[in-house]
Design a protein around this motif. Structure first.
Motif, PDB file in Angstrom:
ATOM      1  N   LYS A  74      11.973  -6.776  12.101  1.00 52.29           N
ATOM      2  CA  LYS A  74      11.569  -8.073  11.541  1.00 52.29           C
ATOM      3  C   LYS A  74      11.614  -9.079  12.677  1.00 52.29           C
ATOM      4  CE  LYS A  74      12.920  -7.235   6.856  1.00 52.29           C
ATOM      5  NZ  LYS A  74      13.653  -7.626   5.685  1.00 52.29           N
ATOM      6  N   HIS A 120      -4.192  -9.511   4.447  1.00 56.86           N
ATOM      7  CA  HIS A 120      -3.578  -8.187   4.471  1.00 56.86           C
ATOM      8  C   HIS A 120      -4.586  -7.136   4.019  1.00 56.86           C
ATOM      9  CE1 HIS A 120       0.291  -5.929   4.568  1.00 56.86           C
ATOM     10  NE2 HIS A 120      -0.498  -5.041   3.987  1.00 56.86           N
ATOM     11  N   ASP A 131      -3.354  -0.828   4.720  1.00 55.66           N
ATOM     12  CA  ASP A 131      -2.547  -0.960   5.939  1.00 55.66           C
ATOM     13  C   ASP A 131      -1.358  -0.010   5.878  1.00 55.66           C
ATOM     14  OD1 ASP A 131      -0.942  -1.784   8.085  1.00 55.66           O
ATOM     15  OD2 ASP A 131      -1.490  -3.886   7.825  1.00 55.66           O
ATOM     16  N   VAL A 180       1.996  -2.244   8.270  1.00 54.20           N
ATOM     17  CA  VAL A 180       2.784  -3.284   7.608  1.00 54.20           C
ATOM     18  C   VAL A 180       2.564  -3.136   6.102  1.00 54.20           C
ATOM     19  CG1 VAL A 180       3.167  -5.760   7.347  1.00 54.20           C
ATOM     20  CG2 VAL A 180       2.514  -4.829   9.580  1.00 54.20           C
ATOM     21  N   THR A 184       5.626  -6.628   2.400  1.00 54.16           N
ATOM     22  CA  THR A 184       5.992  -7.580   3.446  1.00 54.16           C
ATOM     23  C   THR A 184       5.229  -8.884   3.264  1.00 54.16           C
ATOM     24  OG1 THR A 184       6.484  -5.801   5.004  1.00 54.16           O
ATOM     25  CG2 THR A 184       6.028  -7.972   5.946  1.00 54.16           C
ATOM     26  N   SER A 185       3.931  -8.777   2.999  1.00 57.77           N
ATOM     27  CA  SER A 185       3.128  -9.980   2.776  1.00 57.77           C
ATOM     28  C   SER A 185       3.504 -10.679   1.476  1.00 57.77           C
ATOM     29  CB  SER A 185       1.632  -9.636   2.787  1.00 57.77           C
ATOM     30  OG  SER A 185       1.232  -9.334   4.101  1.00 57.77           O
ATOM     31  N   HIS A 202      -5.048  -1.876   8.961  1.00 54.92           N
ATOM     32  CA  HIS A 202      -4.243  -2.848   9.698  1.00 54.92           C
ATOM     33  C   HIS A 202      -5.089  -3.856  10.483  1.00 54.92           C
ATOM     34  CE1 HIS A 202      -0.588  -4.308  11.537  1.00 54.92           C
ATOM     35  NE2 HIS A 202      -1.107  -4.142  12.742  1.00 54.92           N
TER      36      HIS A 202
END
Length: 83
Positions: free
Chosen positions: A12, A30, A34, A37, A41-42, A62
């Motif tokens: 992170k 996003h 992907d 990530v 996370t988004s 990605h």
């Protein structure tokens, strides 16, 4: 970046407690597919950054800026023009 060669999750780069202090309007783009990530996370960033917008691009990995260049550029240009 320890861990990447060993297959560990990405580190992170931002302390989570700092996300609510971001004052600039924020656009997250996003790719649905992907594998670098996670979408979560988004979602986490969306929930913790004030004045944040998230756009999910279908059939995109990605590299959204390459895989969907026209749409990516339109999203960024519109975001800048309206913020």
């Amino acid at each position: 970046m320890d861990g990447l060669p060993k297959g560990a999750p990405l580190p992170k780069w931002v302390k989570p407690e700092l996300l609510p202090t971001i004052q600039a309007p924020t656009l997250l783009i996003h790719g649905r597919d992907d594998r670098v990530v996670s979408f979560e996370t988004s979602l986490y960033r969306l929930a913790n950054i004030p004045n944040c917008r998230l756009v999910l691009l279908n059939r995109c990995g990605h590299w959204a800026m390459i895989e969907h260049a026209d749409e990516f550029n339109r999203l960024v240009a519109d975001f800048i023009a309206n913020n």
